[in-house]
Design an enzyme around this catalytic site. Structure first.
Site: not given
Length: 404
Positions: A78, A80, A100, A196
């Site tokens: 990904g 990051i 992954d 978040k």
């Protein structure tokens, strides 16, 4: 000539105000045979204008932490995860285990590793972190010493429609990797979380908060040091607004903005990942490290600036269209580093969040109940349970507001 980021922004803003085209050239050391090639002159990009002063890392501390170690990174291909892979590679680890479930991005990383790898053995593991027996085999075979857990679902509207998947990957997947870290005596587990998770307004943020609560509670076992890092949006990451705006501008518009007042905090991917390494190195276990995200950026201003940097005029050459806030989205993100909610560290860009502590037995029971609900319960039942576990989770712009 080197401009500090603030001066560079001021200069570019002044040029754009006078409809002056802005180009950039590389530093002299990268000129070919001491001469500047025409091909090296290019348009300045928005990422360069949102950079801050270069971060000064505690290289010695990070080196002690990583050199000669076996390191496992989930979500390794990904935006990051792959940057963490590149950064960790600089510190001469003994072996990298890169996990992954996305086949093509992982394949791309295998090709890129030829350039950045400095001699470490690398194992590329195509696997879903929710596949417990397979992940157990990975830990048993490679015996990692440090885990960076970057694998997660992160798109707010997508998780709002699919809470079961948010629970499976972000909660169950994290719990599996965390439990295995404990079982195999991993020294440090560093989880990548999000702003978040602070007073969540959506399923994604709540799922990450539950993952934080679980890994923090596991720290009480005093075997593996569980550390969390929280930061906001990263520039140019998969699914961020910048690649979207760039693509829309190339197609002649319109550029879509959800709301004229929406603002977000941004960091560059390298900046965020450098701070992850630093926080992981200084963490002693149980902390939630939060990063100074700088000043909030108005998305409308970002869109207009990107249009101007392309040599075009907003609303004349490229129209801006407002599409409305998406499910679970809010206008303004929470500021991470509110003084009364955080403690300083020696690095002014890294603070420690003050958060409530939970009992491991209580958290384990709740997490297991939540995971068991996935196959048989409705989205509303799953989200109701998440709200019980995270009382500050109040839905916004979402069908789940009726549960609050």
């Amino acid at each position: 000539m080197h401009f500090d980021p603030v001066k560079k922004q001021e200069l570019v803003d002044k040029c754009l105000a006078y409809n002056t085209k802005v180009l950039t050239v590389p530093p002299m050391i990268r000129w070919i045979n001491g001469e500047l090639s025409f091909n090296q002159i290019r348009n300045i990009n928005i990422e360069e204008l949102l950079e801050r002063e270069e971060i000064k890392l505690n290289e010695q501390r990070i080196s002690q932490e990583l050199t000669g170690k076996v390191i496992l990174i989930t979500g390794a291909s990904g935006s990051i995860g792959s940057e963490i892979v590149r950064l960790v590679s600089r510190y001469a680890p003994k072996k990298l285990i890169l996990v992954d479930q996305a086949e093509t991005p992982l394949h791309t990383l295998t090709l890129e590793s030829i350039e950045f790898n400095r001699g470490a053995a690398i194992e590329f593991v195509l696997c879903d972190i929710c596949n417990e027996s397979r992940m157990h085999r990975v830990f048993e075979t490679f015996k990692p010493e440090i885990v960076y857990h970057a694998a997660a679902y992160k798109h707010v509207p997508m998780m709002e429609s699919n809470p079961a998947e948010a629970v499976l990957t972000n909660v169950k997947g994290t719990a599996i990797i965390a439990d295995l870290s404990l079982e195999f005596g991993i020294r440090k587990f560093i989880m990548i979380s999000t702003d978040k998770a602070v007073n969540p307004t959506n399923v994604m943020g709540a799922s990450k908060r539950i993952a934080e609560i679980y890994t923090q509670a596991l720290n009480s076992k005093n075997r593996t040091r569980f550390i969390t890092t929280r930061f906001g949006n990263v520039l140019g990451s998969n699914g961020s607004v910048i690649p979207l705006f760039r693509s829309q501008i190339e197609k002649g518009g319109p550029v879509t903005v959800t709301h004229p007042e929406v603002t977000r905090f941004f960091m560059t991917i390298p900046e965020a990942c450098q701070l992850v390494l630093e926080a992981g190195a200084i963490g002693t276990g149980g902390e939630i490290f939060i990063f100074d995200m700088g000043k909030p950026v108005k998305i409308l201003d970002l869109a207009k600036k990107m249009i101007r940097l392309s040599g075009l005029t907003p609303e004349k050459d490229i129209h801006i269209k407002y599409t409305g806030l998406r499910p679970g989205e809010k206008l303004y993100e929470e500021l991470l580093n509110i003084a009364e909610d955080s403690l300083p560290t020696y690095n002014p860009l890294i603070m420690i969040a003050r958060v409530r502590e939970y009992s491991l037995d209580e958290v384990t029971r709740d997490v297991n109940q939540l995971i068991q609900m996935v196959p048989q319960k409705s989205n509303f039942d799953i989200v109701r349970k998440m709200k019980e576990m995270v009382p500050e989770y109040k839905s916004q712009n979402s069908v789940y507001e009726q549960l609050d």
